[in-house]
Design an enzyme around this catalytic site. Structure first.
Site, PDB file in Angstrom:
ATOM      1  N   SER A 248     -19.146  -3.059 -16.277  1.00  0.00           N
ATOM      2  CA  SER A 248     -18.951  -3.264 -14.842  1.00  0.00           C
ATOM      3  C   SER A 248     -18.118  -2.097 -14.316  1.00  0.00           C
ATOM      4  O   SER A 248     -17.467  -1.401 -15.110  1.00  0.00           O
ATOM      5  CB  SER A 248     -18.173  -4.572 -14.636  1.00  0.00           C
ATOM      6  OG  SER A 248     -17.653  -4.647 -13.339  1.00  0.00           O
TER       7      SER A 248
ATOM      8  N   TYR B  88     -11.294 -10.690 -16.845  1.00  0.00           N
ATOM      9  CA  TYR B  88     -12.593 -10.025 -16.656  1.00  0.00           C
ATOM     10  C   TYR B  88     -12.521  -8.511 -16.896  1.00  0.00           C
ATOM     11  O   TYR B  88     -13.257  -7.966 -17.721  1.00  0.00           O
ATOM     12  CB  TYR B  88     -13.130 -10.318 -15.259  1.00  0.00           C
ATOM     13  CG  TYR B  88     -14.546  -9.822 -15.063  1.00  0.00           C
ATOM     14  CD1 TYR B  88     -15.617 -10.480 -15.671  1.00  0.00           C
ATOM     15  CD2 TYR B  88     -14.821  -8.689 -14.306  1.00  0.00           C
ATOM     16  CE1 TYR B  88     -16.928 -10.019 -15.520  1.00  0.00           C
ATOM     17  CE2 TYR B  88     -16.127  -8.224 -14.151  1.00  0.00           C
ATOM     18  CZ  TYR B  88     -17.166  -8.900 -14.754  1.00  0.00           C
ATOM     19  OH  TYR B  88     -18.457  -8.438 -14.605  1.00  0.00           O
TER      20      TYR B  88
HETATM   21  N1  LIG Z   1     -22.920  -9.820 -10.499  1.00  0.00           N
HETATM   22  C1  LIG Z   1     -22.114  -8.804 -10.476  1.00  0.00           C
HETATM   23  O1  LIG Z   1     -21.608  -8.406  -9.419  1.00  0.00           O
HETATM   24  C2  LIG Z   1     -21.779  -8.067 -11.752  1.00  0.00           C
HETATM   25  C3  LIG Z   1     -21.104  -6.851 -11.637  1.00  0.00           C
HETATM   26  C4  LIG Z   1     -20.802  -6.149 -12.794  1.00  0.00           C
HETATM   27  C5  LIG Z   1     -21.158  -6.639 -14.025  1.00  0.00           C
HETATM   28  N2  LIG Z   1     -21.804  -7.841 -14.112  1.00  0.00           N
HETATM   29  C6  LIG Z   1     -22.166  -8.318 -15.448  1.00  0.00           C
HETATM   30  O2  LIG Z   1     -23.551  -8.565 -15.527  1.00  0.00           O
HETATM   31  C7  LIG Z   1     -23.807  -9.522 -16.557  1.00  0.00           C
HETATM   32  C8  LIG Z   1     -24.759 -10.581 -16.036  1.00  0.00           C
HETATM   33  O3  LIG Z   1     -24.123 -11.299 -15.010  1.00  0.00           O
HETATM   34  P1  LIG Z   1     -24.873 -11.804 -13.685  1.00  0.00           P
HETATM   35  O4  LIG Z   1     -24.202 -11.174 -12.558  1.00  0.00           O
HETATM   36  O5  LIG Z   1     -26.335 -11.670 -13.840  1.00  0.00           O
HETATM   37  O6  LIG Z   1     -24.399 -13.333 -13.642  1.00  0.00           O
HETATM   38  P2  LIG Z   1     -25.117 -14.683 -14.082  1.00  0.00           P
HETATM   39  O7  LIG Z   1     -26.302 -14.931 -13.218  1.00  0.00           O
HETATM   40  O8  LIG Z   1     -24.059 -15.723 -14.113  1.00  0.00           O
HETATM   41  O9  LIG Z   1     -25.633 -14.352 -15.549  1.00  0.00           O
HETATM   42  C9  LIG Z   1     -24.820 -14.461 -16.689  1.00  0.00           C
HETATM   43  C10 LIG Z   1     -25.613 -15.180 -17.740  1.00  0.00           C
HETATM   44  O10 LIG Z   1     -24.814 -15.324 -18.928  1.00  0.00           O
HETATM   45  C11 LIG Z   1     -24.931 -16.666 -19.367  1.00  0.00           C
HETATM   46  N3  LIG Z   1     -23.794 -17.081 -20.173  1.00  0.00           N
HETATM   47  C12 LIG Z   1     -22.546 -17.477 -19.770  1.00  0.00           C
HETATM   48  N4  LIG Z   1     -21.812 -17.832 -20.829  1.00  0.00           N
HETATM   49  C13 LIG Z   1     -22.593 -17.648 -21.931  1.00  0.00           C
HETATM   50  C14 LIG Z   1     -22.418 -17.858 -23.328  1.00  0.00           C
HETATM   51  N5  LIG Z   1     -21.266 -18.336 -23.824  1.00  0.00           N
HETATM   52  N6  LIG Z   1     -23.442 -17.577 -24.169  1.00  0.00           N
HETATM   53  C15 LIG Z   1     -24.615 -17.107 -23.692  1.00  0.00           C
HETATM   54  N7  LIG Z   1     -24.865 -16.920 -22.393  1.00  0.00           N
HETATM   55  C16 LIG Z   1     -23.860 -17.174 -21.511  1.00  0.00           C
HETATM   56  C17 LIG Z   1     -25.057 -17.482 -18.091  1.00  0.00           C
HETATM   57  O11 LIG Z   1     -25.608 -18.756 -18.355  1.00  0.00           O
HETATM   58  P3  LIG Z   1     -25.363 -19.949 -17.262  1.00  0.00           P
HETATM   59  O12 LIG Z   1     -25.967 -19.478 -15.981  1.00  0.00           O
HETATM   60  O13 LIG Z   1     -26.091 -21.106 -17.850  1.00  0.00           O
HETATM   61  O14 LIG Z   1     -23.873 -20.125 -17.176  1.00  0.00           O
HETATM   62  C18 LIG Z   1     -25.998 -16.591 -17.281  1.00  0.00           C
HETATM   63  O15 LIG Z   1     -27.326 -16.798 -17.638  1.00  0.00           O
HETATM   64  C19 LIG Z   1     -22.445 -10.061 -16.977  1.00  0.00           C
HETATM   65  O16 LIG Z   1     -22.066  -9.429 -18.174  1.00  0.00           O
HETATM   66  C20 LIG Z   1     -21.527  -9.628 -15.845  1.00  0.00           C
HETATM   67  O17 LIG Z   1     -20.202  -9.457 -16.271  1.00  0.00           O
HETATM   68  C21 LIG Z   1     -22.120  -8.576 -13.011  1.00  0.00           C
END
Ligand SMILES: NC(=O)c1ccc[n+]([C@@H]2O[C@H](COP(=O)([O-])OP(=O)(O)OC[C@H]3O[C@@H](n4cnc5c(N)ncnc54)[C@H](OP(=O)(O)O)[C@@H]3O)[C@@H](O)[C@H]2O)c1
Length: 314
Positions: free
Chosen positions: A163, A175
């Site tokens: 991130s 985080y």
């Molecule tokens: N969105 C942003 O602005 C942003 C910015 C920078 C980086 N990121 C990174 O991008 C990645 C994906 O996030 P996203 O934004 O797409 O959010 P998201 O829609 O919440 O996706 C995260 C996924 O990880 C799953 N997860 C959570 N805990 C887990 C565990 N213990 N074991 C396996 N899977 C698990 C969640 O499942 P559930 O939905 O069932 O909980 C969800 O499917 C993350 O690493 C996040 O830190 C996001």
């Protein structure tokens, strides 16, 4: 003089673009394992690579998420249930992947699963930090160590989702700590695996509207409730309201175009010459990344003057 400089930079950019456009062959024979495919980037990437004809092995946290994904994709895509915080779940998923990839090995491992909490450090307990490090950092490390022999066999790719908050920290809680850890882990991994022809890429998204960001205000209020009465007095209710407002308005400005991130992931998996780091989103490219290069006193001053002050600091 300037004209030569512009010409050299222009030529270098052009050559880089041409070099990066070269795609690896036989994509339809290549397996990619992605964690966290229930929603967000993981879910979109799984569908995107499936459309491209790749063999997607999608790991979801829940059966409901897995079923919904299977309903939207081709028969090629297979799902498995994986909780990255549980060793037995990782061992079982690795065996499942091994049976599918056979002697070809695993071309791509995308460590995407993640969870976020932004809060004031003093409101939190050690367990709050541990919980997030467990998913975002230790989970990523354990999945990688477990899948590495399969990736090495294919001389494939590891794509780790970090991130902009792995480059610059602007909120307390675990985080940013976890994402700084992801950067360090990925850097050491990239150097070690280069001897085996395995490439490691880091994705650094800015802010995007996903389930992860939708949950912030409720999590912050829950953490505030668990804070001691002394901490509540020091910060004050007004601070909490303003903090929640800041996070909510930040989330509102987040991009809805998740392809800006998944296109970077796809490039890291399919280009003959992937990049080491991908900044995804204009906020990451134009604001957060340049800001991370500022002298610390300037970025500290920016946060000091732009943030709400705790009640007892007024
Ligand atoms: N969105 C942003 O602005 C942003 C910015 C920078 C980086 N990121 C990174 O991008 C990645 C994906 O996030 P996203 O934004 O797409 O959010 P998201 O829609 O919440 O996706 C995260 C996924 O990880 C799953 N997860 C959570 N805990 C887990 C565990 N213990 N074991 C396996 N899977 C698990 C969640 O499942 P559930 O939905 O069932 O909980 C969800 O499917 C993350 O690493 C996040 O830190 C996001």
């Amino acid at each position: 003089m300037w004209i030569y400089l512009v010409a050299i930079v222009g030529l270098w950019t052009l050559l880089r673009l041409i070099r990066e456009r070269k795609v690896v062959s036989h994509l339809q024979d290549k397996h990619v394992f992605i964690t966290g495919c229930d929603s967000g980037f993981g879910n979109l990437l799984a569908r995107q690579l499936d459309r491209r004809g790749m063999r997607v092995l999608a790991a979801c946290l829940t059966e409901k998420g897995a079923e919904e994904l299977r309903n939207k994709t081709s028969d090629r895509l297979e799902t498995v249930i994986l909780d990255v915080t549980k060793t037995e779940s990782i061992v079982a998923a690795t065996q499942w992947v091994k049976e599918r990839v056979g002697n070809r090995g695993l071309w791509g491992l995308v460590n995407n699963a993640g969870y976020a909490v932004f809060a004031i450090n003093e409101w939190l307990k050690k367990e709050d930090f541990a919980k997030i490090l467990d998913v975002n950092l230790l989970g990523m490390i354990e999945v990688t160590l477990s899948m590495l022999p399969l990736v090495r066999k294919a001389r494939g790719r590891v794509v780790n989702v970090s991130s902009v908050m792995g480059r610059m920290c602007f909120f307390g809680g675990g985080y940013s700590i976890s994402k700084y850890g992801v950067e360090a882990f990925s850097d050491s991994l990239r150097r070690e695996l280069s001897y085996f022809g395995v490439k490691v890429a880091i994705i650094e998204p800015g802010g995007f509207k996903t389930a992860l960001n939708d949950r912030h205000s409720s999590i912050i209020k829950m953490l505030w409730d668990q804070a001691s009465s002394e901490v509540k007095e020091v910060y004050g209710d007004k601070f909490l309201q303003s903090y929640v407002r800041t996070i909510t308005s930040l989330v509102e400005t987040c991009s809805e175009d998740l392809t800006l991130v998944t296109d970077c992931m796809e490039h890291a998996l399919t280009s003959c010459h992937p990049r080491t780091r991908y900044s995804a989103g204009w906020d990451a490219k134009l604001l957060y990344l340049p800001m991370s290069y500022l002298p610390t006193f300037l970025s500290d001053a920016f946060f000091y003057w732009s943030s709400t002050k705790p009640a007892q600091a007024l």
